[in-house]
Design an enzyme around this catalytic site. Structure first.
Site, PDB file in Angstrom:
ATOM      1  N   PRO A  65       0.788  -1.225   0.000  1.00 10.10           N
ATOM      2  CA  PRO A  65       0.000   0.000   0.000  1.00 10.10           C
ATOM      3  C   PRO A  65       0.826   1.283   0.000  1.00 10.10           C
ATOM      4  O   PRO A  65       1.840   1.368   0.690  1.00 10.10           O
ATOM      5  CB  PRO A  65      -0.834  -0.100   1.278  1.00 10.10           C
ATOM      6  CG  PRO A  65      -0.245  -1.201   2.076  1.00 10.10           C
ATOM      7  CD  PRO A  65       0.457  -2.110   1.126  1.00 10.10           C
ATOM      8  N   ASN A  66       0.337   2.211  -0.789  1.00 11.53           N
ATOM      9  CA  ASN A  66       0.862   3.582  -0.900  1.00 11.53           C
ATOM     10  C   ASN A  66       2.167   3.677  -1.674  1.00 11.53           C
ATOM     11  O   ASN A  66       2.630   4.783  -1.960  1.00 11.53           O
ATOM     12  CB  ASN A  66       1.016   4.228   0.490  1.00 11.53           C
ATOM     13  CG  ASN A  66      -0.299   4.278   1.236  1.00 11.53           C
ATOM     14  OD1 ASN A  66      -1.282   4.784   0.684  1.00 11.53           O
ATOM     15  ND2 ASN A  66      -0.362   3.730   2.427  1.00 11.53           N
ATOM     16  N   ARG A  93       4.946  10.937  -2.576  1.00 15.28           N
ATOM     17  CA  ARG A  93       4.656  10.639  -1.167  1.00 15.28           C
ATOM     18  C   ARG A  93       5.902  10.902  -0.308  1.00 15.28           C
ATOM     19  O   ARG A  93       6.929  10.239  -0.491  1.00 15.28           O
ATOM     20  CB  ARG A  93       4.293   9.153  -1.066  1.00 15.28           C
ATOM     21  CG  ARG A  93       4.148   8.633   0.333  1.00 15.28           C
ATOM     22  CD  ARG A  93       4.143   7.105   0.349  1.00 15.28           C
ATOM     23  NE  ARG A  93       3.862   6.632   1.683  1.00 15.28           N
ATOM     24  CZ  ARG A  93       4.113   5.398   2.105  1.00 15.28           C
ATOM     25  NH1 ARG A  93       4.651   4.515   1.283  1.00 15.28           N
ATOM     26  NH2 ARG A  93       3.840   5.048   3.333  1.00 15.28           N
ATOM     27  N   TYR A 144      11.021   8.931   1.175  1.00 12.96           N
ATOM     28  CA  TYR A 144      11.021   7.862   0.170  1.00 12.96           C
ATOM     29  C   TYR A 144      11.711   8.231  -1.138  1.00 12.96           C
ATOM     30  O   TYR A 144      11.809   7.389  -2.037  1.00 12.96           O
ATOM     31  CB  TYR A 144       9.580   7.405  -0.102  1.00 12.96           C
ATOM     32  CG  TYR A 144       8.910   6.831   1.133  1.00 12.96           C
ATOM     33  CD1 TYR A 144       9.365   5.642   1.695  1.00 12.96           C
ATOM     34  CD2 TYR A 144       7.848   7.479   1.761  1.00 12.96           C
ATOM     35  CE1 TYR A 144       8.773   5.112   2.835  1.00 12.96           C
ATOM     36  CE2 TYR A 144       7.247   6.962   2.897  1.00 12.96           C
ATOM     37  CZ  TYR A 144       7.719   5.780   3.434  1.00 12.96           C
ATOM     38  OH  TYR A 144       7.144   5.246   4.564  1.00 12.96           O
ATOM     39  N   ASN A 168       8.212  -5.338  -0.714  1.00  9.38           N
ATOM     40  CA  ASN A 168       8.059  -4.242   0.247  1.00  9.38           C
ATOM     41  C   ASN A 168       6.583  -4.226   0.632  1.00  9.38           C
ATOM     42  O   ASN A 168       5.748  -3.706  -0.123  1.00  9.38           O
ATOM     43  CB  ASN A 168       8.471  -2.913  -0.393  1.00  9.38           C
ATOM     44  CG  ASN A 168       8.381  -1.761   0.596  1.00  9.38           C
ATOM     45  OD1 ASN A 168       7.766  -1.897   1.657  1.00  9.38           O
ATOM     46  ND2 ASN A 168       8.976  -0.635   0.242  1.00  9.38           N
ATOM     47  N   ALA A 223       2.996  -0.709   4.995  1.00 11.46           N
ATOM     48  CA  ALA A 223       2.544  -0.783   6.391  1.00 11.46           C
ATOM     49  C   ALA A 223       2.068  -2.182   6.782  1.00 11.46           C
ATOM     50  O   ALA A 223       2.054  -2.516   7.975  1.00 11.46           O
ATOM     51  CB  ALA A 223       1.445   0.239   6.642  1.00 11.46           C
ATOM     52  N   GLU A 228      12.657  -9.136   2.126  1.00  9.16           N
ATOM     53  CA  GLU A 228      11.831  -7.966   2.449  1.00  9.16           C
ATOM     54  C   GLU A 228      12.677  -6.701   2.294  1.00  9.16           C
ATOM     55  O   GLU A 228      13.805  -6.648   2.775  1.00  9.16           O
ATOM     56  CB  GLU A 228      11.330  -8.097   3.884  1.00  9.16           C
ATOM     57  CG  GLU A 228      10.443  -6.953   4.315  1.00  9.16           C
ATOM     58  CD  GLU A 228       9.769  -7.275   5.652  1.00  9.16           C
ATOM     59  OE1 GLU A 228       9.049  -8.291   5.740  1.00  9.16           O
ATOM     60  OE2 GLU A 228       9.984  -6.509   6.599  1.00  9.16           O
ATOM     61  N   HIS A 258      12.691  -2.380   2.608  1.00  9.24           N
ATOM     62  CA  HIS A 258      12.092  -1.094   2.976  1.00  9.24           C
ATOM     63  C   HIS A 258      12.995   0.009   2.475  1.00  9.24           C
ATOM     64  O   HIS A 258      14.220  -0.036   2.680  1.00  9.24           O
ATOM     65  CB  HIS A 258      11.918  -0.982   4.501  1.00  9.24           C
ATOM     66  CG  HIS A 258      11.025  -2.043   5.016  1.00  9.24           C
ATOM     67  ND1 HIS A 258       9.671  -2.025   4.797  1.00  9.24           N
ATOM     68  CD2 HIS A 258      11.297  -3.196   5.651  1.00  9.24           C
ATOM     69  CE1 HIS A 258       9.155  -3.126   5.309  1.00  9.24           C
ATOM     70  NE2 HIS A 258      10.113  -3.851   5.821  1.00  9.24           N
ATOM     71  N   ARG A 297      12.598   5.497  12.628  1.00  9.29           N
ATOM     72  CA  ARG A 297      11.274   6.119  12.556  1.00  9.29           C
ATOM     73  C   ARG A 297      10.414   5.702  13.758  1.00  9.29           C
ATOM     74  O   ARG A 297      10.934   5.261  14.772  1.00  9.29           O
ATOM     75  CB  ARG A 297      10.642   5.757  11.202  1.00  9.29           C
ATOM     76  CG  ARG A 297      11.524   6.239  10.039  1.00  9.29           C
ATOM     77  CD  ARG A 297      10.926   5.904   8.702  1.00  9.29           C
ATOM     78  NE  ARG A 297       9.669   6.618   8.502  1.00  9.29           N
ATOM     79  CZ  ARG A 297       8.754   6.270   7.591  1.00  9.29           C
ATOM     80  NH1 ARG A 297       8.975   5.231   6.794  1.00  9.29           N
ATOM     81  NH2 ARG A 297       7.643   6.961   7.466  1.00  9.29           N
TER      82      ARG A 297
HETATM   83  C1  DQA Z   1       8.116   1.212   4.027  1.00  6.52           C
HETATM   84  C2  DQA Z   1       8.117   1.477   5.537  1.00  6.52           C
HETATM   85  C3  DQA Z   1       6.747   1.215   6.147  1.00  6.52           C
HETATM   86  O1  DQA Z   1       6.773   1.488   7.547  1.00  6.52           O
HETATM   87  C4  DQA Z   1       5.725   2.134   5.514  1.00  6.52           C
HETATM   88  O2  DQA Z   1       4.444   1.862   6.024  1.00  6.52           O
HETATM   89  C5  DQA Z   1       5.739   2.073   4.023  1.00  6.52           C
HETATM   90  C6  DQA Z   1       7.026   2.002   3.330  1.00  6.52           C
HETATM   91  C7  DQA Z   1       9.451   1.576   3.372  1.00  6.52           C
HETATM   92  O3  DQA Z   1       9.637   1.212   2.211  1.00  6.52           O
HETATM   93  O4  DQA Z   1      10.297   2.243   3.992  1.00  6.52           O
HETATM   94  O5  DQA Z   1       4.712   2.156   3.373  1.00  6.52           O
HETATM   95  O6  DQA Z   1       7.891  -0.169   3.822  1.00  6.52           O
END
Ligand code: DQA
Length: 144
Positions: free
Chosen positions: A9-10, A17, A22, A73, A76, A97, A99, A106
């Site tokens: 998501p996102n 964003r 990011y 990735n 959240a 995984e 990020h 954070r």
């Molecule tokens: C993320 C870190 C997560 O905490 C966050 O919710 C994201 C992006 C990252 O790529 O740093 O959506 O996975």
């Protein structure tokens, strides 16, 4: 080697964003870059992004027999999706995984990954290079 790059998501909003966290690379540009890097390694990468947990789980299931490795990735969902954890455990396709941000610098809730235990490893804080690092790892350490 065929990679499935999954983004949760996102992450479709990459570029616009929170660019301070990011970066300024958009999602489409990220996928194009990863496809190019995979080709440079003599591999292939397909990208899939969804804001929906079930769609990501379906993609993990469908990776069986179609991909050699998953680079994910989960956004959240990382922090609370036991369903994604179970999906990764249910398939015999290795996953790393990734990020983009350093989740440990954070908020507290981002420090915990419920999905990482089903993964070969986790990369965080290296920006979008983390996806490339994961592909490089799989090229050098073949699983299965
Ligand atoms: C993320 C870190 C997560 O905490 C966050 O919710 C994201 C992006 C990252 O790529 O740093 O959506 O996975």
């Amino acid at each position: 080697m065929k990679f499935l790059i999954l983004n949760g998501p996102n992450l479709n909003l990459l570029g616009s964003r929170e660019p301070g966290i990011y970066g300024s690379t958009g999602y489409e540009a990220l996928c194009a870059m990863l496809k190019d890097k995979a080709a440079d390694m003599g591999a292939e990468a397909d990208c899939f992004q969804s804001n929906h947990e079930g769609a990501l789980i379906d993609a993990i299931h469908n990776a069986v027999g179609n991909y050699d490795a998953i680079i994910m990735n989960p956004g959240a969902f990382t922090h609370y999706s036991y369903a994604i954890l179970d999906a990764l455990k249910a398939v015999n396709v290795p996953c790393i995984e990734v990020h983009i941000s350093n989740v440990h610098q954070r908020e507290e809730f981002r420090h915990k990954s419920v999905t990482a235990p089903a993964c070969v490893g986790q990369i965080c804080g290296l920006g979008t290079f983390g996806y490339v690092a994961a592909m490089t790892y799989f090229m050098e350490h073949r699983h299965g």
